[in-house]
Write a protein that holds these residues in place. Structure first.
Motif, short mmCIF file in Angstrom:
data_model
loop_
_atom_site.label_atom_id
_atom_site.label_comp_id
_atom_site.label_asym_id
_atom_site.label_seq_id
_atom_site.Cartn_x
_atom_site.Cartn_y
_atom_site.Cartn_z
N VAL A 531 0.81 -1.22 0.00
CA VAL A 531 0.00 0.00 0.00
C VAL A 531 0.84 1.27 0.00
CG1 VAL A 531 -2.03 -1.06 1.04
CG2 VAL A 531 -0.25 -0.13 2.52
N ALA A 532 2.09 1.18 0.38
CA ALA A 532 2.96 2.36 0.38
C ALA A 532 4.40 1.89 0.31
CB ALA A 532 2.75 3.21 1.64
N THR A 533 5.25 2.70 -0.33
CA THR A 533 6.64 2.29 -0.49
C THR A 533 7.52 3.52 -0.63
OG1 THR A 533 8.11 0.89 -1.83
CG2 THR A 533 6.38 2.07 -3.00
N LYS A 534 8.78 3.38 -0.28
CA LYS A 534 9.68 4.53 -0.36
C LYS A 534 11.12 4.06 -0.52
CE LYS A 534 10.37 5.02 4.65
NZ LYS A 534 10.23 5.90 5.83
N PHE A 535 11.97 4.98 -1.01
CA PHE A 535 13.41 4.79 -1.09
C PHE A 535 14.09 5.92 -0.34
CE2 PHE A 535 12.04 2.37 -4.77
CZ PHE A 535 12.96 1.33 -4.87
N GLU A 536 15.11 5.56 0.43
CA GLU A 536 15.92 6.55 1.12
C GLU A 536 17.39 6.31 0.81
OE1 GLU A 536 14.09 7.35 5.41
OE2 GLU A 536 14.17 5.21 4.94
N LEU A 537 18.20 7.35 0.91
CA LEU A 537 19.65 7.22 0.91
C LEU A 537 20.15 7.43 2.32
CD1 LEU A 537 20.71 9.19 -2.31
CD2 LEU A 537 20.49 6.71 -2.03
N TRP A 538 20.86 6.44 2.83
CA TRP A 538 21.52 6.57 4.13
C TRP A 538 23.00 6.82 3.85
CZ3 TRP A 538 19.42 2.84 8.44
CH2 TRP A 538 18.03 2.98 8.52
N HIS A 539 23.41 8.08 4.03
CA HIS A 539 24.75 8.50 3.66
C HIS A 539 25.78 8.04 4.69
CE1 HIS A 539 23.23 10.91 0.34
NE2 HIS A 539 22.29 11.37 1.14
N PRO A 540 27.04 7.92 4.28
CA PRO A 540 28.09 7.48 5.22
C PRO A 540 28.23 8.38 6.45
CG PRO A 540 28.89 7.32 2.96
CD PRO A 540 27.57 8.03 2.90
N ASN A 541 27.86 9.66 6.34
CA ASN A 541 27.96 10.56 7.49
C ASN A 541 26.79 10.45 8.45
OD1 ASN A 541 25.88 11.78 6.11
ND2 ASN A 541 26.95 13.72 5.73
N GLY A 542 25.86 9.50 8.19
CA GLY A 542 24.73 9.28 9.08
C GLY A 542 23.45 9.98 8.66
N PRO A 551 3.08 7.07 -1.47
CA PRO A 551 2.20 6.82 -0.32
C PRO A 551 0.93 6.07 -0.66
CG PRO A 551 2.01 9.10 -1.02
CD PRO A 551 3.09 8.48 -1.87
N ASN A 552 0.59 5.99 -1.94
CA ASN A 552 -0.66 5.37 -2.36
C ASN A 552 -0.37 4.36 -3.46
OD1 ASN A 552 -3.45 5.01 -2.24
ND2 ASN A 552 -3.85 6.57 -3.77
N TYR A 553 0.50 3.40 -3.15
CA TYR A 553 0.96 2.42 -4.15
C TYR A 553 -0.22 1.64 -4.73
CZ TYR A 553 3.21 -1.73 -6.11
OH TYR A 553 3.60 -2.74 -6.96
N ASP A 554 -0.18 1.45 -6.05
CA ASP A 554 -1.24 0.74 -6.77
C ASP A 554 -0.60 -0.38 -7.58
OD1 ASP A 554 -3.33 -0.17 -8.33
OD2 ASP A 554 -4.05 1.82 -8.88
#
Length: 703
Positions: A531-542, A551-554
């Motif tokens: 129903v919802a999905t996301k991508f994040e970047l977690w950088h080496p500096n935290g 937010p409204n995955y179909d």
């Protein structure tokens, strides 16, 4: 996240309480002589989550309160609503903000200070507040989920009385007596702007502001706040009606539909009907209004507050408001030509032009019913020399039964297992509705060597009739060697388990980049429960950076979200992919809420699958540096690393690796930090792969 457990006794008591509460609300409704049915809508909140009104069918009530971050009284109103929420926990409570110029960060900051755990719904089109006849902040609407009738429209004190069942006031109107109250308790008028500031590019599709509405501007200080008189309210209505009447089908509506909708709604297109002329649009106008209010159409599901994407087919707030207002005015034809009729042409067979190579995927007979296993047909590579592919288009033979097609190649030395698994040496394109063609970034390509085979993965869904699918793929070649390789990767977790009857279950995995790179696009994928999905970047500096929020995955639309400007990624950055699954009965697409759902290819199972494309900054076609084995190791770590700290502890290692490391974990953990990072795991898996190869050769030797 563990599912909440309830004893049968507690569960029965809760259901009884909701039943009694519903009876009280029904009694209140009768006393209110309710007549308005609240139509469904979907709005995003200040956290970027989507909320659908009709999702709350099992709630005792849905309560909305109008809010404005610039209005002093909204702070007091929010506290009162939060108190009401604690008192009536079986109802659902929301604030709704209809300021078209409010931004997400402003709402989030205000919510943190004043709203507690209340969500602020972003009604940036003002369509919902307008339909509900909200005129001031602090207005409270109580809605009955049994039939979606409006039980009450008044203030928070009256709403408490309605919810408590001790009486049902008929919606007392706010009066000028509020002007004698303290500034922080004075409600502010909602400014219904007929249009937003226009850019030159949008000038033809935005509705011009017809009448100045300075008396309706929101007030930001108590001294400036006043309640408009009845005459002023009449002026406001006249201004809004005048603005609506200036919408032209010929000048505003038809060009908007051509830009956003006709690409699918054309003869032979994806849409179930063609926007071929005004009469067709007029006939489907009520449906258009409904799908815009619920954000089902146009089928673009990225959060507009996160990222900038190529081929963005979404409507701006002003465009959505203009289209719906035109429909609500009766969808008048007006004067002028009909651009849809004048430009109606059948869809192009090959939208990118005639391909350099067309491949006929082997025909397959899809039965009328039952389950069809994934098919992995192959086509012998007819090319005698290597080529660089720059784009691809898939044309499904029967769109009703073809759920998706993945296409790529396998080299001549590929094993039979690889040919039957859909794992490609060179991935080209994934087709699903909304993803028919893909052009690789300028100066990049995918190299296809001579020999080997083209391999396809096809997912068919029977639709009640037997049919033969004859799908095709068209490939477009570079005439010269491009500068760089176009690489594809995936964030994946084949170990997911979605608990039964859980509404918001999260699963997360990641991929760590071993080299500096440029991200070009992202493709989230899940099945019926996603129903919802996301991508994040977690950088080496935290630092953590949200780069795509859906937010409204179909499930019916598999979009590739391609950055307008490629996203730089430094070595050591983790691409973290999270999907929320709704395995409850409230999810209308859920095949079986009582089932714990594992990973699986078929749609009744689930996937955590986030594809992405990238180029390595220091790589070129003349000097490749990509290591596919290290890439697979990164993918492997990404779903085993449960705490996402970038390394695998002894506890997180799979059993088959533990057996090999009973005495040697510390030797492999060369930096002594208690876990195996990407470099250490790459060394380990390389050694294990070499050992397995030696064992296979030994077993094959005679004697």
């Amino acid at each position: 996240m563990q599912p909440e457990t309830r004893s049968p006794a507690v569960s029965c008591v809760q259901h009884l309480n909701i039943f009694v509460f519903s009876l009280i609300l029904c009694s209140a409704a009768i006393a209110n002589d309710r007549t308005q049915r609240v139509e469904n809508f979907v709005l995003l909140d200040h956290r970027g989550d989507a909320h659908e009104l009709y999702y709350h069918r099992e709630a005792a009530a849905v309560v909305l309160m109008s809010q404005d971050t610039g209005c002093p009284s909204s702070k007091t109103d929010a506290k009162a609503l939060a108190s009401l929420q604690k008192q009536f926990a079986q109802a659902r409570f929301y604030l709704i903000n209809s300021d078209p110029i409010a931004n997400r960060s402003e709402l989030a900051s205000w919510a943190a200070d004043h709203a507690g755990d209340l969500r602020i719904l972003e009604d940036d089109t003002q369509l919902i507040a307008g339909a509900l006849k909200i005129e001031h902040t602090g207005e409270v609407l109580v809605i009955d989920p049994q039939d979606w009738q409006l039980l009450h429209h008044g203030n928070v004190a009256e709403a408490r009385t309605v919810l408590a069942g001790s009486g049902a006031p008929s919606g007392t109107e706010l009066t000028n007596t509020h002007a004698r109250a303290a500034p922080e308790s004075i409600p502010c008028p909602i400014s219904y702007r007929a249009g937003l500031a226009r850019t030159d590019a949008e000038a033809d599709t935005h509705l011009p502001v017809a009448v100045a509405d300075t008396h309706l501007q929101r007030a930001h200080t108590g001294s400036d706040t006043h309640l408009p008189s009845k005459t002023e309210n009449d002026t406001h209505v006249q201004a809004l009606n005048l603005a609506r009447s200036s919408i032209s089908y010929s000048r505003h509506i038809a060009p908007l539909l051509q830009d956003k909708c006709v690409v699918c709604h054309t003869e032979g297109g994806l849409g179930p009907w063609a926007m071929s002329n005004y009469n067709m649009v007029h006939g489907f106008a009520p449906m258009i209004r409904e799908v815009v209010r619920t954000k089902r159409m146009p089928p673009w599901h990225a959060d507009p507050h996160v990222g900038h994407w190529q081929n963005d087919s979404s409507l701006s707030p002003a465009q959505a408001r203009m289209l719906v207002h035109w429909i609500e005015a009766g969808a008048p034809r007006g004067d002028g030509p009909d651009p849809l009729a004048d430009s109606a042409t059948p869809g192009q067979e090959w939208p990118l032009g005639q391909p350099d190579l067309i491949l006929d995927i082997p025909a397959y007979t899809v039965p009328a019913s039952g389950v069809v296993d994934y098919q992995f047909p192959t086509v012998t590579n007819p090319l005698k020399t290597g080529v660089w592919v720059k784009a691809a288009t898939v044309i499904p033979g029967d769109r009703e039964v073809v759920h998706h097609i993945l296409a790529g190649t396998v080299d001549e030395d590929a094993t039979e297992l690889r040919r039957n698994s859909g794992v490609f040496d060179n991935y080209l394109i994934g087709y699903a509705p909304g993803n028919e063609s893909h052009q690789f970034p300028e100066g990049t390509g995918v190299f296809i060597p001579p020999g080997g085979e083209f391999l396809f993965q096809l997912h068919y869904t029977p639709v009640g009739r037997e049919t033969v699918d004859r799908s095709r793929i068209g490939l477009y070649f570079h005439h010269e060697v491009p500068d760089n390789y176009y690489r594809q990767g995936v964030v994946i977790d084949p170990t997911i388990r979605i608990p039964a009857e859980e509404a918001r279950h999260a699963e997360t995995a990641y991929y760590e980049f071993a080299n500096d790179a440029l991200l070009h696009d992202l493709v989230p994928h899940a099945h019926y429960r996603g129903v919802a999905t996301k991508f994040e970047l977690w950088h080496p500096n935290g630092e953590k950076e949200l780069i795509l929020n859906v937010p409204n995955y179909d499930f019916n639309w598999q979009r590739t979200y391609e950055f307008v400007v490629p996203k730089p990624v430094t070595a050591g950055t983790r691409l973290v992919h999270t999907t929320l699954y709704d395995n409850s009965a409230a999810n209308p697409g859920n095949p079986n809420p009582q089932r714990e759902v594992p990973w699986g290819l078929q749609s009744w199972d689930e996937m955590l699958y986030g594809a992405f494309s990238y180029t390595l900054i220091d790589e070129s076609t003349e000097a490749p540096i990509h290591d596919k084995f290290k890439s697979r190791t990164s993918q492997y770590i990404g779903f085993l690393d449960q705490n996402i700290d970038g390394k695998l502890s002894w506890r997180e290692l799979p059993r088959q690796i533990k057996k090999r490391l009973v005495q040697g974990f510390k030797m492999v953990d060369t930096n002594g930090d208690g876990g195996l990072d990407l470099e250490e795991m790459h060394v380990l898996t390389t050694r294990l792969r070499e050992a397995e190869a030696r064992e296979e050769r030994t077993d094959a030797e005679p004697g």
